[in-house]
Design a protein around this motif. Structure first.
Motif, PDB file in Angstrom:
ATOM      1  N   ASP A   1     -11.741  -4.836  -7.611  1.00 28.75           N
ATOM      2  CA  ASP A   1     -11.619  -5.755  -6.482  1.00 28.75           C
ATOM      3  C   ASP A   1     -12.858  -6.646  -6.455  1.00 28.75           C
ATOM      4  O   ASP A   1     -13.966  -6.175  -6.161  1.00 28.75           O
TER       5      ASP A   1
ATOM      6  N   ASP B   1     -18.865   3.180  -4.500  1.00 25.54           N
ATOM      7  CA  ASP B   1     -19.037   1.751  -4.222  1.00 25.54           C
ATOM      8  C   ASP B   1     -19.622   0.989  -5.407  1.00 25.54           C
ATOM      9  O   ASP B   1     -19.876  -0.215  -5.305  1.00 25.54           O
TER      10      ASP B   1
ATOM     11  N   HIS C   1     -14.820  -6.669  -3.057  1.00 29.60           N
ATOM     12  CA  HIS C   1     -15.679  -5.510  -2.817  1.00 29.60           C
ATOM     13  C   HIS C   1     -16.905  -5.546  -3.720  1.00 29.60           C
ATOM     14  O   HIS C   1     -18.028  -5.224  -3.296  1.00 29.60           O
TER      15      HIS C   1
ATOM     16  N   VAL D   1      -8.351   3.658 -10.248  1.00 31.64           N
ATOM     17  CA  VAL D   1      -9.259   4.112  -9.196  1.00 31.64           C
ATOM     18  C   VAL D   1     -10.044   2.895  -8.703  1.00 31.64           C
ATOM     19  O   VAL D   1     -10.573   2.122  -9.498  1.00 31.64           O
ATOM     20  N   GLU D   2     -10.147   2.741  -7.384  1.00 28.02           N
ATOM     21  CA  GLU D   2     -10.723   1.514  -6.835  1.00 28.02           C
ATOM     22  C   GLU D   2     -12.080   1.748  -6.176  1.00 28.02           C
ATOM     23  O   GLU D   2     -12.170   2.424  -5.150  1.00 28.02           O
TER      24      GLU D   2
ATOM     25  N   MET E   1      -3.259   9.854   0.587  1.00 26.03           N
ATOM     26  CA  MET E   1      -4.600   9.288   0.532  1.00 26.03           C
ATOM     27  C   MET E   1      -5.588  10.306   1.108  1.00 26.03           C
ATOM     28  O   MET E   1      -5.976  10.251   2.267  1.00 26.03           O
TER      29      MET E   1
ATOM     30  N   GLN F   1      -7.815   5.841  -4.334  1.00 22.24           N
ATOM     31  CA  GLN F   1      -9.171   5.756  -3.799  1.00 22.24           C
ATOM     32  C   GLN F   1      -9.813   7.135  -3.868  1.00 22.24           C
ATOM     33  O   GLN F   1      -9.154   8.150  -3.649  1.00 22.24           O
TER      34      GLN F   1
ATOM     35  N   TRP G   1       0.828  -1.198   0.000  1.00 16.84           N
ATOM     36  CA  TRP G   1       0.000   0.000   0.000  1.00 16.84           C
ATOM     37  C   TRP G   1       0.873   1.264   0.000  1.00 16.84           C
ATOM     38  O   TRP G   1       1.426   1.621  -1.029  1.00 16.84           O
TER      39      TRP G   1
ATOM     40  N   HIS H   1     -15.851  -0.235   4.233  1.00 18.80           N
ATOM     41  CA  HIS H   1     -15.605   1.187   3.958  1.00 18.80           C
ATOM     42  C   HIS H   1     -16.921   1.969   3.966  1.00 18.80           C
ATOM     43  O   HIS H   1     -17.261   2.641   2.982  1.00 18.80           O
TER      44      HIS H   1
ATOM     45  N   TYR I   1     -17.715   5.513   2.103  1.00 17.28           N
ATOM     46  CA  TYR I   1     -16.895   5.740   0.912  1.00 17.28           C
ATOM     47  C   TYR I   1     -17.777   6.237  -0.227  1.00 17.28           C
ATOM     48  O   TYR I   1     -18.952   5.873  -0.337  1.00 17.28           O
TER      49      TYR I   1
ATOM     50  N   LEU J   1     -14.944   0.560  -3.696  1.00 19.06           N
ATOM     51  CA  LEU J   1     -14.882  -0.231  -2.460  1.00 19.06           C
ATOM     52  C   LEU J   1     -16.294  -0.476  -1.935  1.00 19.06           C
ATOM     53  O   LEU J   1     -17.199   0.326  -2.188  1.00 19.06           O
TER      54      LEU J   1
ATOM     55  N   VAL K   1       0.216   2.152  -3.751  1.00 26.28           N
ATOM     56  CA  VAL K   1      -0.799   3.195  -3.605  1.00 26.28           C
ATOM     57  C   VAL K   1      -0.234   4.565  -3.969  1.00 26.28           C
ATOM     58  O   VAL K   1       0.902   4.895  -3.619  1.00 26.28           O
TER      59      VAL K   1
END
Length: 256
Positions: A174, A152, A177, A137-138, A66, A100, A37, A146, A149, A140, A62
């Motif tokens: 992911d 999603d 997720h 870009v993730e 963040m 993120q 990370w 999370h 967040y 989650l 990462v």
């Protein structure tokens, strides 16, 4: 042959070990890639030396800092950090940086946050252009890990990437997720596999070893690769057992 990448934040960790020692353990288990990370809290010299000794490669790390990319006031600070993150990625040979979006921001509407994110990603693409490093870009889950967040939905993330429309920017998909959010991979990705630049796996419940839960990880991975995905598969899960045999069992569960 699929490239599986051990997330050594969790995998191959032992009490009071040196972070770089996990690289040797990943190599001994037969893996060719690792990921982690944050880089600002790591000894990069030691990591680089361990990579050189073992021949392992870094699949991703990462992009720091963040901070929420949905706040336009963070843009300049984050882009400065991205420039440094790109330099670290190039030093370690990592082709992917993971970002993120950040938590949903009170006082800002969803359209305002979306526009801020798109603008920041377009500016990021200018920094990444020609470096050989891409940004994923993730999305989650907001049901377990999370809560709060801002991103999603895989479909929404892909829509944002389509609007940015730069080859330097994609998503980190992911599967864990996505499954927690009751998404079916074939439905939410459809014909946009080319937008995926990195994949993560873990099982549910528990976010543990593949094969210990209910997610059809092998089926989902098979579909992604059948549709043309060729990036790394990051094994980002909390291992129930720390030894190499458990990792090999997880690989078998994934179809390796």
């Amino acid at each position: 042959m699929r490239n599986y990448s051990a997330c050594i934040e969790w995998l191959f960790a032992t009490p009071d070990d040196r972070f770089e020692d996990r690289i040797a353990r990943a190599a001994a288990a037969g893996l060719g890639f690792i990921e982690f990370w944050r880089w600002t809290d790591k000894d990069l010299d030691a990591i680089e030396a361990a990579l050189n000794r073992t021949g392992l490669k870094v699949s991703s790390l990462v992009a720091e800092p963040m901070i929420p990319l949905t706040d336009v006031n963070n843009r300049e600070t984050w882009l400065e950090g991205l420039t440094q993150s790109v330099a670290v990625a190039k030093r370690l040979g990592a082709p992917v940086l993971i970002a993120q979006a950040g938590d949903d921001l009170p006082g800002l509407s969803r359209p305002e946050q979306r526009e801020a994110l798109i603008g920041t990603l377009r500016a990021a693409a200018d920094i990444l252009q020609g470096t050989g490093v891409r940004l994923g870009v993730e999305p989650l889950n907001t049901r377990i890990d999370h809560i709060g967040y801002s991103l999603d939905s895989t479909r929404e993330a892909l829509d944002i990437i389509d609007e940015v429309n730069r080859p330097e920017i994609g998503i980190t998909y992911d599967i864990y997720h996505s499954a927690v959010m009751d998404e079916k991979t074939e439905d939410v990705i459809a014909d946009r596999v080319s937008r995926i630049i990195h994949v993560h796996v873990a099982d549910h419940p528990g976010r543990n070893d593949p094969g210990t839960g209910s997610i059809d990880l092998r089926h989902r991975l098979d579909w992604l690769f059948d549709q043309g995905y060729r990036g790394a598969v990051g094994m980002e899960y909390r291992p129930l057992t720390a030894d190499a045999a458990a990792v090999k069992a997880a690989l078998r569960a994934l179809g390796d």
